[in-house]
Scaffold this active site. Structure first.
Site, short mmCIF file in Angstrom:
data_model
loop_
_atom_site.label_atom_id
_atom_site.label_comp_id
_atom_site.label_asym_id
_atom_site.label_seq_id
_atom_site.Cartn_x
_atom_site.Cartn_y
_atom_site.Cartn_z
N ASP A 280 -9.17 6.63 9.06
CA ASP A 280 -10.09 5.56 8.64
C ASP A 280 -10.17 4.49 9.72
O ASP A 280 -11.05 3.64 9.68
CB ASP A 280 -9.60 4.94 7.32
CG ASP A 280 -10.61 3.97 6.75
OD1 ASP A 280 -11.80 4.35 6.67
OD2 ASP A 280 -10.24 2.83 6.40
N THR B 43 -4.76 5.03 7.70
CA THR B 43 -5.65 4.02 7.11
C THR B 43 -5.11 2.63 7.45
O THR B 43 -5.50 1.64 6.83
CB THR B 43 -5.75 4.15 5.57
OG1 THR B 43 -4.44 4.03 5.03
CG2 THR B 43 -6.37 5.45 5.13
N GLU C 200 -13.00 1.24 17.50
CA GLU C 200 -13.96 1.15 16.39
C GLU C 200 -14.65 -0.21 16.33
O GLU C 200 -15.82 -0.32 15.95
CB GLU C 200 -13.26 1.41 15.04
CG GLU C 200 -12.22 0.34 14.74
CD GLU C 200 -11.49 0.52 13.43
OE1 GLU C 200 -10.98 1.61 13.20
OE2 GLU C 200 -11.41 -0.46 12.67
N HIS D 131 -13.61 2.84 8.69
CA HIS D 131 -12.76 1.71 8.23
C HIS D 131 -13.27 1.20 6.88
O HIS D 131 -13.68 0.05 6.74
CB HIS D 131 -12.73 0.58 9.28
CG HIS D 131 -11.51 -0.29 9.11
ND1 HIS D 131 -10.81 -0.82 10.15
CD2 HIS D 131 -10.85 -0.71 8.00
CE1 HIS D 131 -9.79 -1.52 9.70
NE2 HIS D 131 -9.80 -1.47 8.39
N ALA E 94 -11.50 2.01 3.82
CA ALA E 94 -10.50 2.20 2.77
C ALA E 94 -10.43 1.02 1.80
O ALA E 94 -10.11 1.18 0.63
CB ALA E 94 -9.13 2.45 3.39
N PHE E 95 -10.78 -0.17 2.28
CA PHE E 95 -10.71 -1.39 1.45
C PHE E 95 -11.94 -1.55 0.56
O PHE E 95 -11.96 -2.39 -0.32
CB PHE E 95 -10.63 -2.63 2.36
CG PHE E 95 -11.93 -2.85 3.09
CD1 PHE E 95 -12.21 -2.15 4.25
CD2 PHE E 95 -12.88 -3.73 2.59
CE1 PHE E 95 -13.43 -2.32 4.91
CE2 PHE E 95 -14.10 -3.90 3.25
CZ PHE E 95 -14.37 -3.19 4.41
N ARG F 290 -3.85 0.96 11.19
CA ARG F 290 -4.53 0.48 12.40
C ARG F 290 -4.37 1.54 13.49
O ARG F 290 -3.32 2.19 13.58
CB ARG F 290 -3.94 -0.85 12.90
CG ARG F 290 -4.28 -2.08 12.05
CD ARG F 290 -5.74 -2.47 12.12
NE ARG F 290 -6.03 -3.68 11.35
CZ ARG F 290 -6.42 -3.71 10.08
NH1 ARG F 290 -6.57 -2.58 9.41
NH2 ARG F 290 -6.68 -4.85 9.48
N ILE G 143 0.85 -1.21 0.00
CA ILE G 143 0.00 0.00 0.00
C ILE G 143 0.88 1.26 0.00
O ILE G 143 0.66 2.19 -0.77
CB ILE G 143 -0.97 0.00 1.20
CG1 ILE G 143 -1.93 -1.19 1.10
CG2 ILE G 143 -1.75 1.31 1.28
CD1 ILE G 143 -2.80 -1.43 2.32
P1 NAI Z 1 2.77 -4.92 3.56
O1 NAI Z 1 3.14 -6.08 4.41
O2 NAI Z 1 2.88 -5.06 2.07
O3 NAI Z 1 3.62 -3.64 3.99
C1 NAI Z 1 3.86 -3.29 5.31
C2 NAI Z 1 5.22 -2.61 5.39
O4 NAI Z 1 5.40 -2.18 6.75
C3 NAI Z 1 6.39 -3.55 5.03
O5 NAI Z 1 7.23 -2.93 4.09
C4 NAI Z 1 7.08 -3.76 6.37
O6 NAI Z 1 8.48 -3.96 6.26
C5 NAI Z 1 6.75 -2.46 7.10
N1 NAI Z 1 6.92 -2.58 8.54
C6 NAI Z 1 6.70 -3.66 9.33
N2 NAI Z 1 7.02 -3.37 10.62
C7 NAI Z 1 7.45 -2.08 10.63
C8 NAI Z 1 7.92 -1.22 11.65
N3 NAI Z 1 8.04 -1.64 12.91
N4 NAI Z 1 8.27 0.04 11.30
C9 NAI Z 1 8.17 0.48 10.01
N5 NAI Z 1 7.74 -0.32 8.99
C10 NAI Z 1 7.38 -1.58 9.31
O7 NAI Z 1 1.27 -4.54 3.99
P2 NAI Z 1 0.20 -3.71 3.17
O8 NAI Z 1 -0.57 -4.61 2.27
O9 NAI Z 1 0.85 -2.52 2.56
O10 NAI Z 1 -0.82 -3.25 4.33
C11 NAI Z 1 -0.38 -2.44 5.42
C12 NAI Z 1 -1.46 -2.38 6.48
O11 NAI Z 1 -2.59 -1.65 6.02
C13 NAI Z 1 -2.06 -3.75 6.87
O12 NAI Z 1 -1.27 -4.43 7.83
C14 NAI Z 1 -3.42 -3.38 7.43
O13 NAI Z 1 -3.37 -3.21 8.83
C15 NAI Z 1 -3.73 -2.03 6.77
N6 NAI Z 1 -4.88 -2.14 5.87
C16 NAI Z 1 -5.96 -1.32 6.10
C17 NAI Z 1 -7.08 -1.39 5.30
C18 NAI Z 1 -8.27 -0.48 5.52
O14 NAI Z 1 -9.37 -0.75 4.99
N7 NAI Z 1 -8.15 0.62 6.25
C19 NAI Z 1 -7.17 -2.37 4.21
C20 NAI Z 1 -5.95 -3.14 4.00
C21 NAI Z 1 -4.87 -3.02 4.83
#
Ligand code: NAI
Length: 336
Positions: free
Chosen positions: A259, A233, A264, A303, A305-306, A235, A155
């Site tokens: 978001d 967007t 929530e 919530h 965004a998805f 957590r 993302i």
């Molecule tokens: P992803 O796994 O592709 O990317 C997450 C990135 O965060 C990775 O590059 C990882 O190395 C980095 N990361 C992990 N621990 C870290 C730390 N301590 N400090 C800094 N960076 C760190 O995940 P993706 O698909 O990009 O999703 C990210 C988050 O978005 C999900 O875990 C989810 O909680 C949230 N999300 C929210 C949605 C919504 O509707 N609001 C929908 C989909 C996801």
């Protein structure tokens, strides 16, 4: 042959129809519940697969009750609502949907950014009241501003690409670095402190886990560039709630687009307070949310965004493929 039993919780009617058409009924028996997962559900003791969404807490007690459970298939990217360690201990696999929504969530991130930067939310309310004055609606350009992306994963990278289209400078903080990507997309990895101090817009895209719990907190909030926009967007637990309220109160954050919000999952509507057993913490979270809602520089979305037609279809298709592949010993998006 004994049919494989799958229970889907928190599933709206449209999504039920989609899944119903997909699965071969000679092999699979499906149970659909529009309600959230509950320990009282009698289906738990018989099922092989439990499919859940983000508000369905898969805790030890649920796993213990589901004696035949082999797979937990969450219809989301995040899986912090599942007791992963306990599932692993019980030899239950967990799968997720990692890539359905990089553009979807990134687009919503920019919907929040643009609404705040151009005061769209204020203009909308005013024009509904036939007030077309420009007073107090002057916005700011994104071009030339710096956006700080915390978590440069799928993302986060999509957010960077959109930001580049707006002519923004991009900095990122991530525990894992991909220097080829850094060069390709023309952004710069920086430390968290550097990101907080240099970004005009701070946006969260890392997962919520022990390493990101209160990543932004009362100790580092004063390092934020004064007036920066804050977008979440990802957590709610990634920012300490007290730090969020403090920053908005003191003008450290010039605005916030949220978001995701503390509490929530417990209280989607205020009237739930009348029927649910609500703890002091939940009442406090709700009061704080209402205080923020009254502020003109804060936009809260539920919530969502998805939630685009295309993303939901990708989620359901991947969930279907995950489950089928698990039973056919093919590869799937395995978490544990
Ligand atoms: P992803 O796994 O592709 O990317 C997450 C990135 O965060 C990775 O590059 C990882 O190395 C980095 N990361 C992990 N621990 C870290 C730390 N301590 N400090 C800094 N960076 C760190 O995940 P993706 O698909 O990009 O999703 C990210 C988050 O978005 C999900 O875990 C989810 O909680 C949230 N999300 C929210 C949605 C919504 O509707 N609001 C929908 C989909 C996801």
């Amino acid at each position: 042959m004994k049919k494989i039993k799958i229970a889907f919780f928190s599933i709206p009617a449209k999504e039920k129809n989609y899944l119903n058409k997909k699965f071969d009924k000679s092999k699979y028996e499906l149970f659909f519940f529009k309600e959230e997962l509950s320990l009282d559900s009698s289906v738990l003791k018989d099922i092989d697969v439990l499919s859940v969404f983000i508000y369905d807490k898969v805790e030890k007690s649920i796993i213990d009750k589901a004696k035949n459970l082999k797979l937990i298939a969450t219809r989301s990217t995040g899986y912090n609502h599942i007791d992963i360690e306990y599932a692993k201990k019980k030899n239950i696999s967990v799968c997720n949907v990692p890539y359905y929504g990089e553009n979807t969530v990134a687009e919503h991130t920019f919907a929040l950014i643009l609404a705040l930067s151009r005061n769209l939310h204020k203009a909308y309310i005013r024009s509904q009241q036939s007030n077309f004055s420009l007073d107090g609606l002057r916005g700011f350009d994104l071009r030339g501003k710096t956006i700080g992306v915390i978590g440069a994963g799928s993302i986060g990278v999509h957010v960077m690409k959109i930001a580049k289209g707006f002519g923004m400078n991009v900095v990122a903080y991530d525990v894992k670095k991909n220097h080829i990507l850094e060069e390709l997309l023309d952004f710069k990895y920086v430390s968290l402190d550097e990101l907080l101090g240099s970004s005009d817009i701070i946006t969260l895209h890392c997962p919520y886990n022990d390493s990101t719990h209160h990543l932004i907190n009362m100790k580092n909030i004063d390092k934020v560039k004064k007036g920066a926009l804050f977008i979440n967007t990802a957590r709610s637990g990634i920012i300490e709630p007290t730090a969020l309220y403090y920053a908005i109160d003191k003008g450290i954050f010039g605005g916030a687009g949220l978001d995701v919000f503390e509490g929530e999952e417990l209280l989607k509507e205020e009237n739930q307070m009348l029927t649910k057993n609500v703890s002091k913490e939940n009442i406090e979270a709700l009061l704080k949310r209402n205080l923020l809602l009254r502020r003109e520089n804060v936009i809260i979305t539920p919530h969502m965004a998805f939630d685009s037609h295309e993303a939901i279809e990708r989620i359901l298709q991947t969930t279907y493929e995950n489950i089928i592949s698990f039973f056919e010993n093919k590869s799937y998006y395995k978490v544990v």
